[in-house]
Design an enzyme around this catalytic site. Structure first.
Site, PDB file in Angstrom:
ATOM      1  N   GLU A 148       0.790  -1.249   0.000  1.00 40.14           N
ATOM      2  CA  GLU A 148       0.000   0.000   0.000  1.00 40.14           C
ATOM      3  C   GLU A 148       0.819   1.295   0.000  1.00 40.14           C
ATOM      4  OE1 GLU A 148      -2.738  -0.399   3.294  1.00 40.14           O
ATOM      5  OE2 GLU A 148      -3.810  -2.057   2.352  1.00 40.14           O
ATOM      6  N   GLU A 271      -6.133 -10.730  -1.715  1.00 37.02           N
ATOM      7  CA  GLU A 271      -7.008 -10.520  -0.551  1.00 37.02           C
ATOM      8  C   GLU A 271      -8.470 -10.422  -0.979  1.00 37.02           C
ATOM      9  OE1 GLU A 271      -5.663  -7.268   1.951  1.00 37.02           O
ATOM     10  OE2 GLU A 271      -3.556  -7.712   1.549  1.00 37.02           O
TER      11      GLU A 271
END
Ligand code: XIL
Length: 365
Positions: A148, A271
């Site tokens: 991220e 995910e």
């Protein structure tokens, strides 16, 4: 818990044995993984062993879990998951070495009320990555090395953001922290596949930013091998054009896969889950979903959305080397853990561990 053989009807041409086992159904495509926690690998062992051939530790390999105090590495919880996975013949993805979140407070502190120096933080990064990657060498085959690092507009996540959002790695080290992390991970385990992992890859500006960053890293000879698409999705795109999920469409995800793989990188879905809630819509306790209001119609809609994304993943099987769900069954999902008390039902198996229509949509092709 239902017998796995009760899964789904229909699906012309699907060998029965294969339909009843997710990972077997995908054996010619890619491994199918699930995020597990220190309990779920036991409480959901039957589902895991039947349907999955890869695992990711949901929290147990994050910085704060492995090095809560400086120099004291605590591997017990992660090792238990790893032992289970090894004994069950499952692949193991490591998640995550360098992230702005879930770090111990000592990491960015100089111990005297100030911020750690650049040199000291680099030394801490080196010590953490070397220790952790070596510890799991030969067991963890792929690492999310940096998680991220990009914003929705394709610029770096900096230190000038709200707490919880800001990156102190960037603030203290600048963008070179990313290259540094990959080099350290590669030095620690030259055989591990190293991934850059992020969310909202369907956003055109963000996918361009990630592409540029990865191209820059590869041009400098930094050892990056793949890109992780988190893929926390919703049952339908947002209707609000200023909302990120307005762009949450199969075609936009396809662009990301094409772009990243054009660099010669592998792609993994890392995910995956599909929330029942639509971004941009306001919900309150009376409209929060429950097992009673998760109707057959909604189940069918969620199944269709799973179906169209898996069709995309299958189309790109030559570059997609894994698809991992962020959980196993709806009784244990991070999306139901928010303090609001809002329940969500985002996975392929229901709260009783029975396969949902979404399961059928994924195996019937
Ligand atoms: C989440 C876990 O699922 C939660 O249990 C934890 O409280 C917070 O982190 N992106 C990531 C994951 O890369 O590490 C996050 O996992 C979900 C979003």
């Amino acid at each position: 818990m239902a017998d796995a053989t009760s899964a789904g009807a229909g699906g012309g041409g699907v060998p029965d044995g294969d339909r009843n086992k997710l990972a077997d159904r995908y054996k010619n495509y890619f491994p199918i993984g699930a995020a597990v926690d220190s309990q779920s690998y036991m409480t959901h062992a039957a589902l895991l062993k039947t349907h999955f051939n890869s695992v990711t530790a949901e929290n147990e390999m994050k910085f704060e879990s492995l090095q809560r105090t400086e120099g004291n590495f605590t591997y017990d919880a992660a090792d238990r998951i790893v032992s289970f996975a090894v004994a069950s013949n499952m692949k193991i993805r490591g998640h995550a070495l360098v992230w702005h979140s879930q770090n111990p407070s000592w990491l960015f502190s100089n111990g005297a009320g100030g911020t750690v120096s650049k040199e000291a933080l680099l030394a801490r990064m080196n010590s953490h990555i070397s220790n952790v990657v070596r510890h799991f060498e030969g067991k963890v085959y792929a690492w999310d090395v940096v998680n991220e690092a990009m914003m929705e507009d394709g610029t770096y996540r900096t230190g000038n953001l709200a707490d919880g959002q800001r990156s102190r790695w960037y603030e203290i080290l600048g963008e070179s922290y990313i290259a540094e992390a990959f080099k350290l991970a590669h030095a620690a385990d030259p055989d591990a596949k190293l991934f850059y992992n992020d969310f909202y890859n369907y956003l055109p500006a963000k996918q361009q930013g990630i592409y540029k960053m990865l191209k820059g890293l590869l041009d400098q000879g930094v050892p990056v091998h793949g890109v992780g698409l988190q893929a926390h999705l919703n049952i339908e795109p947002s209707t609000v054009s200023t909302n990120q999920a307005y762009y949450q469409r199969v075609a936009n995800m396809e662009e990301a896969i094409k772009l990243y793989s054009s660099l010669g990188l592998e792609v993994q879905v890392t995910e995956l889950d599909i929330s029942l809630y639509i971004p941009g819509v306001t919900y309150n306790p009376s409209t929060f979903y429950t097992t009673a209001t998760f109707t057959d119609e909604l189940k069918a809609k969620q199944a269709a959305r799973y179906g169209e994304f898996f069709e995309l993943f299958r189309k790109y099987r030559s570059v997609i080397s894994g698809v991992t769900f962020w959980g196993i069954a709806d009784d244990n999902t991070w999306l139901s853990e928010f303090s609001s008390g809002r329940k969500d039902f985002p996975l392929l198996f229901d709260v009783d561990h029975d396969p949902k229509p979404a399961y059928d949509a994924v195996v019937d092709f």
